[in-house]
Motif scaffolding. Sequence first.
Motif, PDB file in Angstrom:
ATOM      1  N   SER A 339       0.755  -1.212   0.089  1.00  0.00           N
ATOM      2  CA  SER A 339       0.094   0.016   0.060  1.00  0.00           C
ATOM      3  C   SER A 339       0.967   1.314  -0.027  1.00  0.00           C
ATOM      4  O   SER A 339       2.020   1.115   0.219  1.00  0.00           O
ATOM      5  N   GLY A 340       0.171   2.504  -0.457  1.00  0.00           N
ATOM      6  CA  GLY A 340       0.891   3.694  -0.309  1.00  0.00           C
ATOM      7  C   GLY A 340       0.130   4.567   0.834  1.00  0.00           C
ATOM      8  O   GLY A 340      -0.419   4.202   1.584  1.00  0.00           O
ATOM      9  N   ILE A 341       0.808   5.805   0.933  1.00  0.00           N
ATOM     10  CA  ILE A 341       0.217   6.955   1.778  1.00  0.00           C
ATOM     11  C   ILE A 341      -1.235   6.983   1.570  1.00  0.00           C
ATOM     12  O   ILE A 341      -1.471   7.272   0.236  1.00  0.00           O
ATOM     13  N   PRO A 342      -2.107   6.923   2.333  1.00  0.00           N
ATOM     14  CA  PRO A 342      -3.583   7.141   2.050  1.00  0.00           C
ATOM     15  C   PRO A 342      -3.858   8.364   1.496  1.00  0.00           C
ATOM     16  O   PRO A 342      -3.330   9.344   1.814  1.00  0.00           O
ATOM     17  N   ARG A 343      -4.960   8.486   0.516  1.00  0.00           N
ATOM     18  CA  ARG A 343      -5.151   9.655  -0.081  1.00  0.00           C
ATOM     19  C   ARG A 343      -5.891  10.710   0.914  1.00  0.00           C
ATOM     20  O   ARG A 343      -5.997  11.872   0.627  1.00  0.00           O
ATOM     21  N   THR A 344      -6.060  10.345   2.077  1.00  0.00           N
ATOM     22  CA  THR A 344      -6.623  11.238   3.142  1.00  0.00           C
ATOM     23  C   THR A 344      -5.711  11.967   3.737  1.00  0.00           C
ATOM     24  O   THR A 344      -5.830  13.089   4.456  1.00  0.00           O
ATOM     25  N   PHE A 345      -4.437  11.501   3.572  1.00  0.00           N
ATOM     26  CA  PHE A 345      -3.236  12.045   4.381  1.00  0.00           C
ATOM     27  C   PHE A 345      -2.632  13.449   3.825  1.00  0.00           C
ATOM     28  O   PHE A 345      -2.735  13.469   2.442  1.00  0.00           O
ATOM     29  N   LEU A 346      -2.324  14.272   4.683  1.00  0.00           N
ATOM     30  CA  LEU A 346      -1.639  15.535   4.134  1.00  0.00           C
ATOM     31  C   LEU A 346      -0.488  15.924   4.809  1.00  0.00           C
ATOM     32  O   LEU A 346      -0.330  15.675   5.691  1.00  0.00           O
ATOM     33  N   PHE A 347       0.259  16.572   4.202  1.00  0.00           N
ATOM     34  CA  PHE A 347       1.400  17.085   4.379  1.00  0.00           C
ATOM     35  C   PHE A 347       1.494  18.621   4.612  1.00  0.00           C
ATOM     36  O   PHE A 347       0.656  19.407   3.814  1.00  0.00           O
ATOM     37  N   TRP A 348       2.208  19.232   5.597  1.00  0.00           N
ATOM     38  CA  TRP A 348       2.478  20.608   5.517  1.00  0.00           C
ATOM     39  C   TRP A 348       3.813  21.061   4.615  1.00  0.00           C
ATOM     40  O   TRP A 348       4.709  20.951   4.878  1.00  0.00           O
ATOM     41  N   ARG A 349       3.492  21.777   3.430  1.00  0.00           N
ATOM     42  CA  ARG A 349       4.405  21.856   2.255  1.00  0.00           C
ATOM     43  C   ARG A 349       4.584  20.558   1.752  1.00  0.00           C
ATOM     44  O   ARG A 349       4.203  19.343   2.194  1.00  0.00           O
ATOM     45  N   PHE A 350       5.478  20.469   0.569  1.00  0.00           N
ATOM     46  CA  PHE A 350       5.851  19.265   0.104  1.00  0.00           C
ATOM     47  C   PHE A 350       6.694  18.485   1.059  1.00  0.00           C
ATOM     48  O   PHE A 350       7.796  19.170   1.746  1.00  0.00           O
ATOM     49  N   PRO A 351       6.476  16.957   1.180  1.00  0.00           N
ATOM     50  CA  PRO A 351       7.458  16.381   1.938  1.00  0.00           C
ATOM     51  C   PRO A 351       8.848  16.087   1.764  1.00  0.00           C
ATOM     52  O   PRO A 351       8.989  15.946   0.272  1.00  0.00           O
ATOM     53  N   ASN A 352       9.470  15.504   2.483  1.00  0.00           N
ATOM     54  CA  ASN A 352      10.804  14.882   2.048  1.00  0.00           C
ATOM     55  C   ASN A 352      10.353  13.448   1.942  1.00  0.00           C
ATOM     56  O   ASN A 352      10.191  12.866   2.975  1.00  0.00           O
ATOM     57  N   GLU A 353      10.296  12.809   0.874  1.00  0.00           N
ATOM     58  CA  GLU A 353       9.658  11.652   0.555  1.00  0.00           C
ATOM     59  C   GLU A 353      10.432  10.526   1.309  1.00  0.00           C
ATOM     60  O   GLU A 353      10.024   9.321   1.714  1.00  0.00           O
ATOM     61  N   GLU A 354      11.855  10.690   1.345  1.00  0.00           N
ATOM     62  CA  GLU A 354      12.638   9.728   2.072  1.00  0.00           C
ATOM     63  C   GLU A 354      12.290   9.638   3.476  1.00  0.00           C
ATOM     64  O   GLU A 354      12.552   8.658   4.104  1.00  0.00           O
ATOM     65  N   SER A 355      11.601  10.477   4.187  1.00  0.00           N
ATOM     66  CA  SER A 355      11.266  10.457   5.624  1.00  0.00           C
ATOM     67  C   SER A 355       9.971   9.530   5.802  1.00  0.00           C
ATOM     68  O   SER A 355       9.651   9.235   7.072  1.00  0.00           O
ATOM     69  N   PHE A 356       9.245   9.002   4.719  1.00  0.00           N
ATOM     70  CA  PHE A 356       8.009   8.252   4.956  1.00  0.00           C
ATOM     71  C   PHE A 356       8.377   6.966   4.256  1.00  0.00           C
ATOM     72  O   PHE A 356       8.672   6.959   3.075  1.00  0.00           O
ATOM     73  N   ALA A 357       7.960   5.889   4.953  1.00  0.00           N
ATOM     74  CA  ALA A 357       8.111   4.536   4.287  1.00  0.00           C
ATOM     75  C   ALA A 357       6.937   3.635   4.652  1.00  0.00           C
ATOM     76  O   ALA A 357       6.792   3.310   6.011  1.00  0.00           O
ATOM     77  N   VAL A 358       6.050   3.306   3.962  1.00  0.00           N
ATOM     78  CA  VAL A 358       4.848   2.459   4.285  1.00  0.00           C
ATOM     79  C   VAL A 358       5.304   1.048   4.188  1.00  0.00           C
ATOM     80  O   VAL A 358       5.879   0.364   3.227  1.00  0.00           O
ATOM     81  N   SER A 359       4.988   0.278   5.447  1.00  0.00           N
ATOM     82  CA  SER A 359       5.382  -1.367   5.445  1.00  0.00           C
ATOM     83  C   SER A 359       6.760  -1.338   5.027  1.00  0.00           C
ATOM     84  O   SER A 359       6.985  -2.340   4.149  1.00  0.00           O
ATOM     85  N   PRO A 360       7.922  -0.802   5.627  1.00  0.00           N
ATOM     86  CA  PRO A 360       9.132  -1.163   5.355  1.00  0.00           C
ATOM     87  C   PRO A 360       9.392  -2.774   5.684  1.00  0.00           C
ATOM     88  O   PRO A 360       8.864  -3.177   6.574  1.00  0.00           O
ATOM     89  N   ALA A 361      10.648  -3.174   5.135  1.00  0.00           N
ATOM     90  CA  ALA A 361      10.802  -4.483   5.132  1.00  0.00           C
ATOM     91  C   ALA A 361      11.200  -4.954   6.762  1.00  0.00           C
ATOM     92  O   ALA A 361      10.839  -6.032   7.129  1.00  0.00           O
ATOM     93  N   GLU A 362      11.833  -3.946   7.395  1.00  0.00           N
ATOM     94  CA  GLU A 362      12.108  -4.496   8.805  1.00  0.00           C
ATOM     95  C   GLU A 362      10.853  -4.216   9.721  1.00  0.00           C
ATOM     96  O   GLU A 362      11.054  -4.752  10.635  1.00  0.00           O
ATOM     97  N   ARG A 363       9.749  -3.535   9.208  1.00  0.00           N
ATOM     98  CA  ARG A 363       8.807  -3.463  10.065  1.00  0.00           C
ATOM     99  C   ARG A 363       7.464  -3.338   9.254  1.00  0.00           C
ATOM    100  O   ARG A 363       6.954  -2.443   9.017  1.00  0.00           O
ATOM    101  N   PRO A 364       6.750  -4.629   9.075  1.00  0.00           N
ATOM    102  CA  PRO A 364       5.651  -4.436   8.227  1.00  0.00           C
ATOM    103  C   PRO A 364       4.601  -4.143   8.774  1.00  0.00           C
ATOM    104  O   PRO A 364       4.545  -3.877  10.058  1.00  0.00           O
ATOM    105  N   TYR A 365       3.359  -3.483   7.886  1.00  0.00           N
ATOM    106  CA  TYR A 365       2.236  -3.090   8.788  1.00  0.00           C
ATOM    107  C   TYR A 365       2.487  -1.855   9.670  1.00  0.00           C
ATOM    108  O   TYR A 365       2.193  -1.614  10.692  1.00  0.00           O
ATOM    109  N   SER A 366       3.561  -1.021   9.144  1.00  0.00           N
ATOM    110  CA  SER A 366       3.701   0.214   9.805  1.00  0.00           C
ATOM    111  C   SER A 366       4.207   1.563   8.857  1.00  0.00           C
ATOM    112  O   SER A 366       4.348   1.161   7.663  1.00  0.00           O
TER     113      SER A 366
END
Length: 585
Positions: A339-366
């Motif tokens: 999955s990706g970032i849900p469409r309901t989510f908002l950032f304040w200004r454009f985000p640093n995309e490297e700061s966010f990861a959906v379900s990373p390998a080391e911690r799925p479902y987070s």
Amino acid sequence: MSTTTATTSNSTYTNPILPGWHSDPSCVFVPEENNTFFCTTSSFLSTPAIPIYASQDLTTWKLASHVVTRRSQVPEISNATSQTQQDGLWASTIRYRKGKFYLLTSYVSMYPDFKFTGLLFTSSDIFDDAAWSEPLRFQIGDIDPDIFWDDDVDGQAYITYAGISQVPIDLETGETGTPYKLWAGTGAGLPEGPHIYKKDGWYYLCIGEGGTELGHRQVIARSRKVSGPYEGYEANPVLTNAGTGEYFQTVGHADLFQDKEGHWWGVALATRSGPNWRVYPMGRETVLFPVTWEDGEWPVLGAVRGTMTGPLPVPECETPPGDGPYVDADDDIDFEPGSGIPRTFLFWRFPNEESFAVSPAERPYSLRLLPLKSNITGSGAAEGSDADPAITLVTRIQSHTYFTYSVDISFAPTKEGEEAGITLFLTQYQHIDLGIVLLPSSSSAPSSHEPKALKPHLRFQTTLLDDLNTPATQNVTVPDTVAKALPSSRGSEIKARLKIQAIDDTHYTLSATLLDSSPGSKFEFTHEVEAVLVSGGTGRFTGALLGTYATSNGGDGGTPAYISRWRYNGLGQKIERIDTRGEDA
């Protein structure tokens, strides 16, 4: 799928139709899109920017797309020109013509001078974010651009803007002609938000006046030529709640449109504050009202109330078109793999995309949050700096008066100042936070040669770097910062459920419960706070956002925080000054 063209009788519905921060609405009805209505609202510095909502019955709305999803479209949002919390993309106009959607807006910079740039986006597929074009930029004399084509004459396109002035525009090049004044309004001041409609041989000019506060109102004028002169209606204002005791206040900045049966409707912004205009954390919202407009006559706009009646259209489909979420939907998000970032989510200004990861390998479902040095408090990069002012913050709109929002956080901070938590966020200058942060232990007594031991704490704090701008809030007590050391956990990682609840329409509670504490070391925390602290002030144009953040607070820490079990449960709306709980606004 069933279809119908039946005319409905008057139906009861409730305002707001777009609850939570949805200001400066503009709507259009498009028969070619299966008789669907589309509305847009302001986004200021939030991204993805400029939401478009779709409905077929005017009461059930789904997100169709966002106009601005690429940094290249409006790079100003993420650079040092965004120095105030009211910068960004202000009021827009949405229109449809010959198979194409047109979205006009302005990027506004309030520092060091008030400046604005006109932006025109187009799309032939309104349900696809990527279909929205790069903007055609044009010179504009003020904010709130409207577009009108004089198809009955020569097809020329005109831009009308706050002031109230107008210019012809070449939609291929963005070149504009010489501006000319249309109308000064009725004298209430701040004429803005213009829209032009042609009906029965008349050009009608409908504008907001009086500022977007308690004196807000809608007025109208008409002319036999698009360029004027315009004559004001002797019965102005045609819409206002100013000077009344109504719960819905600041009503204005309206747009009018028809449905498939020819009935007229209007949308406007409004604030659920009552005449005290003191507590309104959700900011300016979108309300709907019926309009009666007889041939050759002036329109009669229905008064805005919580409970309304009107000839609501019968939808063509059982559900609104598109695959976006409903505007008032709950969140039940587990960040599943793939999955990706849900469409309901908002950032304040454009985000640093490297700061966010959906379900990373080391911690799925987070959702993994990597802290930047930037705290969620501040104004971005320093003047003249090329630094990216991105902050590690992800939010959603508070869309109910009463709600519960919670997340589970797993966090093992290793360096002083590392922090992750939840926030009730209005602007970077005005927010209320509850976070896990690594601080020196007050119980340790180091020698002069040894630093204090570091220990995870739970910290509640408010950020109010400006006054709240209204006399009614001058006696509000700002809560003290509270930091409590957390008991030892079963491992190095703190696992906690952090929660924000609207216990009534004037107060929130922020709470924390440890999920993996050692036996005999149960820890719980609850703190009540007034909603007036996130009403107005530096966020008088925006509304409350609920979310989670991570920061090193200026240090060099980089420990990730993991967010799971993101839940938002809407529990009801207050739509009258006296609600079912007997509470007076």
